[in-house]
Design an enzyme around this catalytic site. Structure first.
Site, PDB file in Angstrom:
ATOM      1  N   PRO A  31      24.200  12.021  19.077  1.00 48.74           N
ATOM      2  CA  PRO A  31      25.626  11.976  19.450  1.00 48.74           C
ATOM      3  C   PRO A  31      26.245  10.710  18.871  1.00 48.74           C
ATOM      4  O   PRO A  31      25.715   9.621  19.052  1.00 48.74           O
ATOM      5  CB  PRO A  31      25.586  11.936  20.979  1.00 48.74           C
ATOM      6  CG  PRO A  31      24.258  11.330  21.300  1.00 48.74           C
ATOM      7  CD  PRO A  31      23.320  11.771  20.220  1.00 48.74           C
ATOM      8  N   MET A  32      27.352  10.846  18.140  1.00 46.93           N
ATOM      9  CA  MET A  32      27.970   9.693  17.500  1.00 46.93           C
ATOM     10  C   MET A  32      29.482   9.796  17.639  1.00 46.93           C
ATOM     11  O   MET A  32      30.103  10.712  17.106  1.00 46.93           O
ATOM     12  CB  MET A  32      27.573   9.611  16.028  1.00 46.93           C
ATOM     13  CG  MET A  32      26.074   9.424  15.829  1.00 46.93           C
ATOM     14  SD  MET A  32      25.583   9.393  14.092  1.00 46.93           S
ATOM     15  CE  MET A  32      25.708  11.144  13.665  1.00 46.93           C
ATOM     16  N   CYS A 122      23.824   3.518  25.631  1.00 48.90           N
ATOM     17  CA  CYS A 122      24.774   2.633  24.953  1.00 48.90           C
ATOM     18  C   CYS A 122      24.605   1.184  25.392  1.00 48.90           C
ATOM     19  O   CYS A 122      24.708   0.883  26.575  1.00 48.90           O
ATOM     20  CB  CYS A 122      26.198   3.085  25.230  1.00 48.90           C
ATOM     21  SG  CYS A 122      27.422   2.024  24.459  1.00 48.90           S
ATOM     22  N   HIS A 189      15.023   6.047  22.844  1.00 48.41           N
ATOM     23  CA  HIS A 189      15.354   5.120  21.764  1.00 48.41           C
ATOM     24  C   HIS A 189      14.486   3.882  21.971  1.00 48.41           C
ATOM     25  O   HIS A 189      14.593   3.219  23.000  1.00 48.41           O
ATOM     26  CB  HIS A 189      16.841   4.768  21.827  1.00 48.41           C
ATOM     27  CG  HIS A 189      17.295   3.900  20.695  1.00 48.41           C
ATOM     28  ND1 HIS A 189      18.617   3.842  20.309  1.00 48.41           N
ATOM     29  CD2 HIS A 189      16.628   3.075  19.863  1.00 48.41           C
ATOM     30  CE1 HIS A 189      18.728   3.001  19.289  1.00 48.41           C
ATOM     31  NE2 HIS A 189      17.529   2.519  19.014  1.00 48.41           N
ATOM     32  N   GLU A 247      22.295   6.665  12.497  1.00 49.09           N
ATOM     33  CA  GLU A 247      22.795   6.004  11.300  1.00 49.09           C
ATOM     34  C   GLU A 247      22.167   6.542  10.021  1.00 49.09           C
ATOM     35  O   GLU A 247      22.847   6.681   8.998  1.00 49.09           O
ATOM     36  CB  GLU A 247      22.561   4.500  11.395  1.00 49.09           C
ATOM     37  CG  GLU A 247      23.263   3.730  10.287  1.00 49.09           C
ATOM     38  CD  GLU A 247      23.183   2.233  10.494  1.00 49.09           C
ATOM     39  OE1 GLU A 247      22.073   1.699  10.376  1.00 49.09           O
ATOM     40  OE2 GLU A 247      24.216   1.615  10.762  1.00 49.09           O
TER      41      GLU A 247
END
Length: 493
Positions: A31-32, A122, A189, A247
């Site tokens: 998700p970006m 985040c 992550h 990224e």
């Protein structure tokens, strides 16, 4: 068929959902915010992505629907494209700190996706001020309530994306709590909340492996994916069921594809390694690195062809990332690209003719690249990809899509040299949250790293669209974005 809800009323969970609905995926796009929009999702699927997440959506704002454009700007259900047959399998991500708001929003999009994800990753300051993302890591009761509320009240699964803690033990306990609450997929992550921006350092694959060994639901590994070869290294090191890229996908949407079988003397495309002895460069040059101008034009053709409108900020962010190495060679075109303005009101006029302002510049860039490619004729991709001493990774020809690799931070506690790091096999200083951690696809965003590199006069003009994120009354960011591009680099939580 992946992404199609089965006829049975029984909700599939865990591996049964992962295999029967998602299609047992291996390659997943993160998700970006302002970057994993519909047009980019379509492009990513063309190049090997099997599951894609939406940009992060602010659950409170979506639930209340007070600002009329917010819902359609973030997920345009009325046009039938988002969440439609060409947009599945699809997982919708929300940021939230209130279970009621989260459930209300999730119910609204339940018919249009295959699962709902909660952003627990985040690390940006906007998330701290808004009390969401990784800044909920210490509020286990609240997280448990939000996950269990969705698990008990949705007909589709709930998943969670999170960052690791400094210790393996706490990371594992956290993951087990998420599973107990009802999360049917965990995306881990391998960086801590403190590892962001210039201190991103290397993701810890050992902690992801520990999570995988401790839970019984599918685990997706996130972090350190720059080249195609990193995928198998990551899966082997972590034991994860799939990998997620943020990224890496933005700079090369073909990250998930192996190199095509082509003439090894043709420098304009990726080439598979020969039987020659393995070198540092050849170890990384096993994937597909398309011509970046071709990718940019293909993306714009998707933007123009669909009914769902794409925000000008998303388009510009994608173009600067895709074309970064080529624009560095031709700064005059970079300046011109930075000066292009496409207003929201122009996007759907005359078949999207306004996007032609970008296409003209990209075609001129492509003509210049053709000269460079001709001059390099006869050389192999490896010969054209010297190793950057600062990073230890190959730098591909400027006409090819390739990762943007930043030198590791000097702090030894944050980073290790690529040659010394046996945990991940990859050294990367890129964050994975600015994009992934914004609040609204249609919101304003921080200036991207690419625009920041422009001459001051151009860069200042580009920031005209960007405003400080506003916080709503509950503290969840109302308009946060930023490309990771995580737009100072950019991606999601």
């Amino acid at each position: 068929m992946p992404g199609v809800t089965l006829g049975s009323s029984r909700k599939l969970e865990g591996y049964e959902f992962f295999q029967k609905v998602l299609g047992n995926p291996k390659y997943i796009v993160a998700p970006m915010v302002d970057q994993s929009e519909l047009a980019w999702r379509k492009l990513s699927r063309r190049y090997g992505a099997q599951v894609v997440y939406t940009p992060m959506i602010n659950a409170k704002m979506f639930a209340e629907g007070v600002r009329k454009p917010y819902r359609e700007q973030n997920f345009a259900t009325l046009l039938g494209e988002e969440g439609g047959p060409e947009d599945r399998p699809l997982i919708v991500q929300f940021c939230a700190n209130n279970a009621d708001h989260l459930l209300t929003s999730a119910k609204l999009l339940e018919p249009y996706c295959d699962a709902v994800d909660i952003n627990l990753g985040c690390p940006q300051d906007i998330a701290r001020r808004g009390r969401y993302g990784s800044y909920l890591q210490d509020e286990w009761d609240l997280i448990h309530e939000m996950i269990s509320t969705l698990h008990e009240n949705l007909s589709i699964p709930v998943t969670a994306k999170f960052r690791v803690f400094p210790t393996v033990e706490k990371t594992v306990e956290y993951a087990k709590m998420l599973e107990r609450a009802g999360a049917q997929i965990l995306t881990c992550h391998g960086r801590t909340r403190e590892q962001r921006g210039h201190r991103s350092g290397v993701a810890d694959w050992d902690k992801i492996r520990a999570v995988k060994e401790a839970v019984s639901v599918p685990v997706i590994a996130n972090g350190n994916l720059l080249f195609y070869g990193d995928i198998e290294r990551c899966l082997a090191a972590t034991g994860a069921d799939a990998v997620m890229s943020a990224e890496g996908n933005l700079y090369n949407p073909a990250l998930f594809m192996p190199a095509p079988s082509t003439d090894p003397s043709a420098p304009s495309s990726s080439t598979a390694p020969t039987n020659a002895p393995t070198t540092t460069a050849s170890m990384y040059l096993t994937g597909h690195h398309p011509r970046n101008t071709s990718l940019a034009l293909e993306y714009l053709s998707i933007v123009k062809s669909q009914k769902t409108l794409t925000t000008p900020s998303a388009v510009k962010g994608h173009l600067f990332k895709l074309l970064r190495p080529a624009l560095a060679r031709y700064p005059d075109l970079r300046e011109r690209l930075g000066r292009v303005r496409v207003e929201r009101s122009e996007r759907d006029k005359d078949g999207g003719a306004a996007w032609g302002r970008y296409e003209d510049i990209i075609r001129e860039l492509d003509e210049r690249l053709e000269v460079d490619i001709e001059a390099a004729k006869g050389k192999s991709l490896e010969e054209l990809s010297p190793i950057d001493k600062a990073t230890g990774f190959p730098v591909l020809p400027h006409w090819l899509a390739q990762p943007y690799i930043r030198p590791l931070p000097a702090d030894p506690e944050v980073a290790q040299h690529a040659q010394e790091n046996q945990k991940s096999g990859v050294a990367v200083a890129a964050t994975e949250c600015v994009l992934e951690e914004g609040a609204s696809r249609g919101s304003k965003r921080h200036i991207s790293e690419e625009l920041a590199a422009l001459p001051e006069s151009v860069a200042q003009g580009s920031v005209g669209e960007a405003k400080r994120p506003k916080l709503d009354s509950e503290g969840v960011d109302a308009e946060a974005v930023g490309p990771d591009g995580e737009s100072a680099p950019a991606p999601a939580g």
